[in-house]
Write an enzyme that holds these catalytic residues in place. Structure first.
Site, short mmCIF file in Angstrom:
data_model
loop_
_atom_site.label_atom_id
_atom_site.label_comp_id
_atom_site.label_asym_id
_atom_site.label_seq_id
_atom_site.Cartn_x
_atom_site.Cartn_y
_atom_site.Cartn_z
N CYS A 382 -23.56 1.81 17.16
CA CYS A 382 -24.39 0.76 16.56
C CYS A 382 -23.88 -0.62 16.96
O CYS A 382 -24.04 -1.00 18.11
CB CYS A 382 -24.48 0.95 15.05
SG CYS A 382 -25.98 0.22 14.39
N HIS A 508 -26.34 6.55 14.60
CA HIS A 508 -25.06 6.94 13.99
C HIS A 508 -24.83 8.45 14.11
O HIS A 508 -25.19 9.19 13.20
CB HIS A 508 -25.04 6.54 12.51
CG HIS A 508 -25.01 5.06 12.31
ND1 HIS A 508 -23.83 4.36 12.12
CD2 HIS A 508 -25.99 4.15 12.32
CE1 HIS A 508 -24.11 3.08 12.00
NE2 HIS A 508 -25.42 2.91 12.11
N GLU A 510 -22.18 10.03 13.70
CA GLU A 510 -21.23 10.50 12.67
C GLU A 510 -21.94 11.02 11.43
O GLU A 510 -21.36 11.79 10.67
CB GLU A 510 -20.24 9.38 12.32
CG GLU A 510 -20.76 8.22 11.47
CD GLU A 510 -21.49 7.13 12.24
OE1 GLU A 510 -21.92 7.39 13.39
OE2 GLU A 510 -21.64 6.01 11.70
#
Ligand code: GLN
Length: 541
Positions: A382, A508, A510
């Site tokens: 990001c 993202h 994650e």
């Protein structure tokens, strides 16, 4: 009929209600129950999206674009199933709904009160997930600690539901602490007794007590807790400190937490949970054959919870690669005062973290320049990806004054700019580009090789984007846009040639890494770091 489990906490905060809830859910899921978890947070914010990460850790984003509590991340990582907006409710959201209804005149002139109006809305939300989808069991974690003023309406709602649904359909698990006093060499049960008393004052008798402890609980201690807290002996569960949060399902299995729960809810206990995949993961996690050092460049490093999902993604992808990943937090601001080679020495990879605002940006850009030039594996997430674009513009395209308009609204080269549909938005909270969007990958790119396919969907949380007016210029100078949103043409992934691993992602990754499905981008990044380390060592030898 759906059964309800309410998990409350006493004595102190941070006892790990989220992990206990997720571990229990895992055991029930592996017994083939359809189970989900939701979190009720007593604070007044409508959602945690407007909270500074220093306040409340990372903001976790779901597929449907909800900005939620980080515990939902644990639920997804353990259960391997997505959560949604309905899995996280705050006091702010409850009051907002009630106040909106009052303004619409729906209460027909009645005085609107905490009981019954707020508690009714809490109860409605507690049962909403099971109304929308078919669940055997819904676990609800109540944030905060019993005794907090703001938790009271939630405990009242639990009391009412227990009475309305009956004890065999609705139970309370209370998580407490049994501290060990080293001077006295003794475990102490008094705080647990007090916390159960506190719960009883709200009319809720716990059915099961899960006791956090540093030392094994003796039979005597369990008996004492059982008799003073009115909980049967077998339902006093020891939760001893674990080496990793991923041990907790196994510990809870040994303590038979799942069996106690199922017995109380009058559900079958015949099948044993199949934890083969989980145990394989733990085996790989605990006996790695390699080790790599990764630098995590960010500005919220004082609070590791701010990057919770990133740390956990390294655990999953490390285990997958049979490689221990040592993550070294590096504050981006310290990189701004020079000696970058010393500060980034001995790293096998660098991840530049997501974030907002101007503070620490220059340090992130310096770190990216260093790893790009040295051929050290790099992953930018990001804001980290946006910094990679700015760095490339400044140092390769020679647009020295290039910037993101988030940092410098007057820059002559706005290579990262506010997305057009963001320009009119003035309110905060739920107004970013949020949630899952599709992305098409370029064949042969690092990205498509990592995923093993070309169509993906990933979660977002941002207002700024690569400015496509500069696309040709960047492409000509060797930056490749290997992931594009097929509907809007927004750039989602950048890579560069002649570098072993340089990947920036606007989304993202994650947020979608789980124990059973480590995220492909993290897997390939750790793998690249490992290759770099081995080759690096080879050169040195
Ligand atoms: N601040 C940047 C934006 O809004 C990046 C956001 C992030 O890293 N999540 O676009």
């Amino acid at each position: 009929m759906t059964k309800y489990i309410f998990v409350t906490g006493g004595v102190t905060s941070s006892l790990g209600k989220g992990i206990i809830s997720a571990s229990l859910a895992k055991l029930l899921q592996e017994r083939n129950y359809k189970v989900t978890i939701q979190k009720f947070d007593p604070y007044i914010n409508v959602d945690p999206g407007t909270l500074n990460p220093y306040e409340h850790g990372e903001c976790y984003v779901t597929d449907d674009g909800a900005e939620t509590d980080l515990d939902l991340g644990h639920y997804e990582r353990f259960l391997n199933t997505p959560t949604s907006q309905d899995n996280n409710v705050t006091t702010g959201r409850i009051y907002q709904t009630v106040i909106n209804k009052e303004r619409e005149g729906q209460y027909l002139g009645k005085t609107v009160q905490v009981i019954p109006h707020i508690t009714d809305e809490i109860k409605r939300r507690m049962m909403l997930l099971a109304e929308k989808r078919d669940f055997d069991i819904v676990i609800t974690e109540i944030g905060g600690t019993v005794g907090d003023i703001e938790s009271l309406p939630y405990l009242e709602a639990v009391r009412q539901l227990k009475r309305e649904l009956g004890n065999q359909n609705c139970i309370n698990i209370h998580l407490t602490l049994i501290p060990y006093l080293s001077a006295a060499k003794e475990l102490k049960t008094k705080p647990t007794q007090h916390s159960v008393k506190e719960l009883l004052q709200s009319g809720v008798q716990p059915d099961i007590l899960v006791c956090r402890t540093e030392q094994p609980l003796t039979k005597e201690i369990k008996q004492k807790v059982s008799s003073f807290c009115n909980v049967d002996y077998k339902s006093v569960i020891e939760a001893i400190d674990a080496q990793t949060i991923y041990d907790v399902p196994i510990l809870m299995l040994k303590e038979k937490l799942d069996i106690r729960v199922l017995k109380k809810l009058k559900l079958r206990t015949s099948q044993t949970p199949d934890l083969t995949a989980w145990k394989e993961f733990l085996g790989r996690l605990k006996s790695p054959t390699h080790e790599v050092n990764i630098g995590l460049v960010g500005k919220y490093n004082e609070l590791p919870d701010a990057y919770k999902s990133i740390y956990e993604s390294f655990v999953h992808s490390g285990a997958h690669n049979e490689c221990k990943v040592n993550v070294f937090p590096i504050h981006s601001e310290i990189l701004e005062v020079g000696e970058i080679d010393r500060k980034l020495a001995n790293l096998d990879g660098v991840l530049v973290a997501p974030g907002f605002g101007e503070r620490g940006i220059q340090g992130k850009i310096e770190a990216i320049k260093f790893v790009r030039e040295k051929g050290i594996p790099f992953l930018g997430i990001c804001l980290g990806m946006q910094c990679a674009v700015v760095e490339y513009a400044r140092n390769v395209l020679k647009l020295k004054k290039a910037s993101s308009t988030e940092v410098n609204p007057k820059t002559s080269y706005p290579v990262i700019d506010l997305m057009p549909d963001q320009k009119e938005i003035t309110t905060k909270g739920g107004t970013m580009r949020l949630g899952a969007y599709k992305c098409r990958l370029e064949k042969g790119s690092i990205a498509s090789r990592s995923y093993g396919r070309v169509e993906i969907s990933e979660r977002h949380r941002h207002r700024y984007e690569f400015n496509n007016a500069y696309l040709d210029h960047f492409t000509k100078e060797g930056m490749k846009f290997t992931g594009i949103n097929p509907d809007t043409n927004l750039a989602e992934i950048v890579e560069i040639s002649n570098h072993p691993y340089f990947v920036g992602v606007q989304f993202h990754p994650e947020l979608k890494s789980t124990v059973e499905r480590p995220h492909p981008i993290f897997v390939s990044f750790v793998n690249a770091a490992l290759k770099y380390k081995l080759s690096d060592e080879k050169t040195k030898a």
